[in-house]
Design an enzyme around this catalytic site. Structure first.
Site, short mmCIF file in Angstrom:
data_model
loop_
_atom_site.label_atom_id
_atom_site.label_comp_id
_atom_site.label_asym_id
_atom_site.label_seq_id
_atom_site.Cartn_x
_atom_site.Cartn_y
_atom_site.Cartn_z
N LYS A 7 -2.36 -8.62 11.36
CA LYS A 7 -1.60 -9.33 10.58
C LYS A 7 -0.21 -8.47 10.20
CE LYS A 7 -2.14 -9.61 5.58
NZ LYS A 7 -0.72 -9.48 5.16
N ASN A 8 -0.38 -7.61 9.59
CA ASN A 8 0.86 -6.82 9.23
C ASN A 8 1.78 -6.41 10.26
OD1 ASN A 8 -0.06 -7.47 6.94
ND2 ASN A 8 -0.69 -5.31 6.18
N CYS A 47 3.73 -13.71 -6.54
CA CYS A 47 2.98 -12.94 -5.58
C CYS A 47 1.62 -12.51 -6.17
CB CYS A 47 3.58 -11.72 -4.89
SG CYS A 47 2.27 -10.69 -3.96
N ARG A 99 6.87 -7.96 -6.22
CA ARG A 99 6.99 -6.87 -5.45
C ARG A 99 8.35 -6.26 -5.10
NH1 ARG A 99 3.27 -7.78 -0.01
NH2 ARG A 99 1.48 -7.76 -1.06
N ASP A 124 -5.36 -1.62 1.57
CA ASP A 124 -5.87 -3.11 1.96
C ASP A 124 -7.57 -2.99 2.26
OD1 ASP A 124 -3.54 -3.84 1.66
OD2 ASP A 124 -2.84 -3.96 3.84
N ARG A 136 -5.25 -16.57 5.07
CA ARG A 136 -4.10 -15.94 5.39
C ARG A 136 -4.00 -14.90 6.32
NH1 ARG A 136 -1.75 -13.09 0.80
NH2 ARG A 136 -0.51 -12.38 2.54
N1 EPU Z 1 7.86 -0.14 -3.43
C1 EPU Z 1 9.01 -0.12 -4.00
N2 EPU Z 1 10.28 -0.32 -3.55
C2 EPU Z 1 10.44 -0.79 -2.37
C3 EPU Z 1 9.13 -1.36 -1.61
C4 EPU Z 1 8.15 -0.90 -2.16
O1 EPU Z 1 8.81 0.50 -5.36
O2 EPU Z 1 11.51 -1.34 -2.06
C5 EPU Z 1 6.40 0.20 -3.80
C6 EPU Z 1 5.58 -0.84 -3.89
O3 EPU Z 1 5.69 -1.54 -5.14
C7 EPU Z 1 4.11 -0.43 -3.50
C8 EPU Z 1 4.57 0.64 -2.59
O4 EPU Z 1 5.96 1.07 -2.68
O5 EPU Z 1 3.85 0.40 -4.76
C9 EPU Z 1 4.40 0.30 -1.05
O6 EPU Z 1 4.69 -0.72 -0.93
P1 EPU Z 1 5.09 -1.23 0.61
O7 EPU Z 1 6.33 -1.41 0.85
O8 EPU Z 1 4.34 -0.22 1.86
O9 EPU Z 1 4.08 -2.53 0.94
P2 EPU Z 1 4.91 -3.92 1.55
O10 EPU Z 1 5.25 -3.65 3.06
O11 EPU Z 1 5.02 -4.82 0.72
C10 EPU Z 1 2.58 -4.11 3.33
C11 EPU Z 1 1.66 -4.90 3.55
C12 EPU Z 1 0.39 -4.96 2.41
C13 EPU Z 1 -0.06 -3.55 2.31
C14 EPU Z 1 1.06 -2.49 1.96
C15 EPU Z 1 0.61 -1.01 1.63
C16 EPU Z 1 2.69 -6.53 4.82
C17 EPU Z 1 2.93 -8.08 5.07
N3 EPU Z 1 1.90 -6.23 3.70
O12 EPU Z 1 3.20 -4.51 2.19
O13 EPU Z 1 -0.39 -5.81 2.91
O14 EPU Z 1 -0.79 -3.68 1.02
O15 EPU Z 1 1.94 -2.72 3.14
O16 EPU Z 1 0.09 -0.74 2.78
O17 EPU Z 1 2.79 -5.78 5.69
C18 EPU Z 1 -2.55 -7.28 2.85
O18 EPU Z 1 -2.35 -7.19 3.97
O19 EPU Z 1 -3.39 -7.58 2.30
C19 EPU Z 1 -1.43 -6.71 2.16
C20 EPU Z 1 -1.00 -6.67 0.81
#
Ligand code: EPU
Length: 423
Positions: free
Chosen positions: A26-27, A121, A126, A310, A402
């Site tokens: 998915k991701n 969300c 986020r 996850d 999803r």
């Molecule tokens: N963060 C910041 N600033 C940013 C971006 C992130 O502070 O600009 C923080 C977030 O608050 C969090 C940490 O950094 O505490 C990691 O966030 P990350 O950006 O890695 O998460 P994401 O890319 O938004 C993806 C997956 C999530 C998964 C996370 C962590 C997708 C669509 N989503 O989210 O997947 O939990 O990486 O591995 O790729 C799920 O599949 O259930 C899901 C939530």
């Protein structure tokens, strides 16, 4: 898009047995599809999971002017040459969590992106400050007005970007934007998740010059054109694989989880072995043999190659069935513990102290009506239902749809008694 209200009804206490094939990640798909908008020619993407997030993305990309066509259930032909809009409104993206990838893609393609912040969300707000910091370093002006992220630039240029937090989203987004920037972009403290590597491999196959994906320093040399014209296969979904591995262990079953990259599962495999679960692996499969004598464990979620957030709710469900006191510490998402109150309805004994759940083992869950509060919490409740005495009803399963292709169909093929009914 209308989503009917459906629920799962599960009659538990049946060991899962058999072989299950894992779908595309998915991701990865959630990033590769928007990334394809940057291309100057068509591409083909195989092993795309047929899940709600992908359906929503296909609609958004079509609205932006891309041609997106299914060739069979899991292959997409995408031609982004007709993309004529750089606006993704709230109505378009409010059901998609990863709408931020559209910013990097449209900025690189059109020099402009107006993308709505996704609606409330299930993990709360986020942050995307690291994405914005990177775009600005590359010469974009970024502002947030009335819930819209507006980014524009006359030309993106290569930059040295150090991420303050290890962010999968920021790493991928900046990588996408940098593919066409003038000069070299270096992302330091980059995320190392397998899907970061998958997106880099996709873009490289289409003509990009990205090196170092999978390490914490990624270098992208911008190119003038990304001709596309290639076929890319999405990697297997390590979270889906992990969910089935844990379900096998929780039901004391014997399941071969196939079509995976076992290396991606190392952090989970190590914990399952520590808990007394028997694991065999080879080539593209892992076999999980459950035990009635599960041992306690302590777990902390971390960026890859650490234990994935996850899989937190799912492994917490298994820890409930282990003898003694276990802990799980969450270091990525503050709101990850929403599954706890639901599992308690099934007899779990869990206390949350700050970022740690302290879990006292119980002999068995008892079936109950519960609610999926997010995607992975929903999967965890299904696992609890499969292991429980009696009948469990899981409502709000659109969260599960999803991210899991054919979830209940795959579980049924392993002997589970699970049905989907309209509420
Ligand atoms: N963060 C910041 N600033 C940013 C971006 C992130 O502070 O600009 C923080 C977030 O608050 C969090 C940490 O950094 O505490 C990691 O966030 P990350 O950006 O890695 O998460 P994401 O890319 O938004 C993806 C997956 C999530 C998964 C996370 C962590 C997708 C669509 N989503 O989210 O997947 O939990 O990486 O591995 O790729 C799920 O599949 O259930 C899901 C939530």
């Amino acid at each position: 898009m209308r989503v009917t209200l459906e629920k799962f009804i599960i009659n538990g206490s049946r060991p899962l047995k058999g072989v299950v094939d894992i779908s595309g990640a998915k991701n990865s798909a959630a990033a590769i599809l928007p990334a394809s908008l940057v291309l100057d020619g068509p591409c083909r993407i195989e092993n795309v999971p047929d899940i709600l997030d992908v359906t929503i993305l296909k609609k958004i990309m079509t609205k932006l002017g891309a041609v997106v066509r299914n060739e069979g259930r899991n292959t997409l032909y995408i031609d982004p040459t007709g993309v004529n809009s750089c606006i993704a409104s709230y109505r378009m993206v409010n059901r998609l969590r990863a709408s931020y990838y559209l910013i990097g893609a449209l900025l690189a393609k059109k020099g402009k992106a107006v993308v709505s912040y996704p609606g409330g969300c299930n993990f709360g707000f986020r942050p995307i400050d690291q994405h914005i910091k990177g775009f600005e370093a590359m010469g974009a002006n970024v502002s947030i007005e009335q819930g819209l992220i507006k980014a524009s630039t006359s030309e993106l240029r290569g930059a040295q970007i150090y991420l303050d937090v290890v962010s999968v989203g920021a790493t991928i987004n900046l990588m996408i934007a940098a593919t066409k920037a003038r000069g070299v972009t270096v992302i330091e403290n980059a995320a190392k998740e397998p899907h970061v590597v998958d997106v880099a491999n996709f873009l490289n196959a289409m003509g990009a010059d990205i090196r170092g994906a999978g390490t914490d320093v990624i270098k992208i040399r911008g190119v003038e054109k990304l001709p596309g014209g290639a076929t890319h296969m999405v990697i297997p979904d390590m979270v889906e694989a992990g969910t089935f591995m844990i379900a096998a262990a929780a039901t004391c079953g014997d399941v071969v989880v196939r079509n995976i990259i076992p290396k991606h599962m190392d952090s989970l495999t190590a914990k399952l072995i520590e808990m007394g679960v028997e694991i065999m692996e080879n080539g593209d499969w892992i076999r999980v043999l459950g035990t009635r004598n599960l041992k306690r464990a302590n777990i902390k979620t971390l960026p890859y190659p650490g234990f994935p957030t996850d899989l937190h709710p799912q492994i917490a469900t298994l820890l409930c069935l282990a003898r003694g006191t276990s802990t799980i510490t969450e270091s990525i998402w503050d709101l990850r513990f929403q599954y706890v109150d639901e599992l308690k309805r099934m007899g779990a004994n869990i206390k949350v102290e700050g970022r740690m759940a302290v879990i006292e083992g119980i002999p068995k869950f008892s079936g109950a009506p519960v609610k999926a509060t997010d995607l992975r919490a929903g999967a965890a409740l299904v696992i609890a239902g499969l292991a429980a005495e009696g009948t469990t009803e899981v409502i709000d399963i659109s969260y599960i749809d999803r991210g899991y292709e054919d979830f209940e169909i795959k579980l049924r093929s392993l002997g589970a008694d699970i049905t989907r009914v309209e509420e």
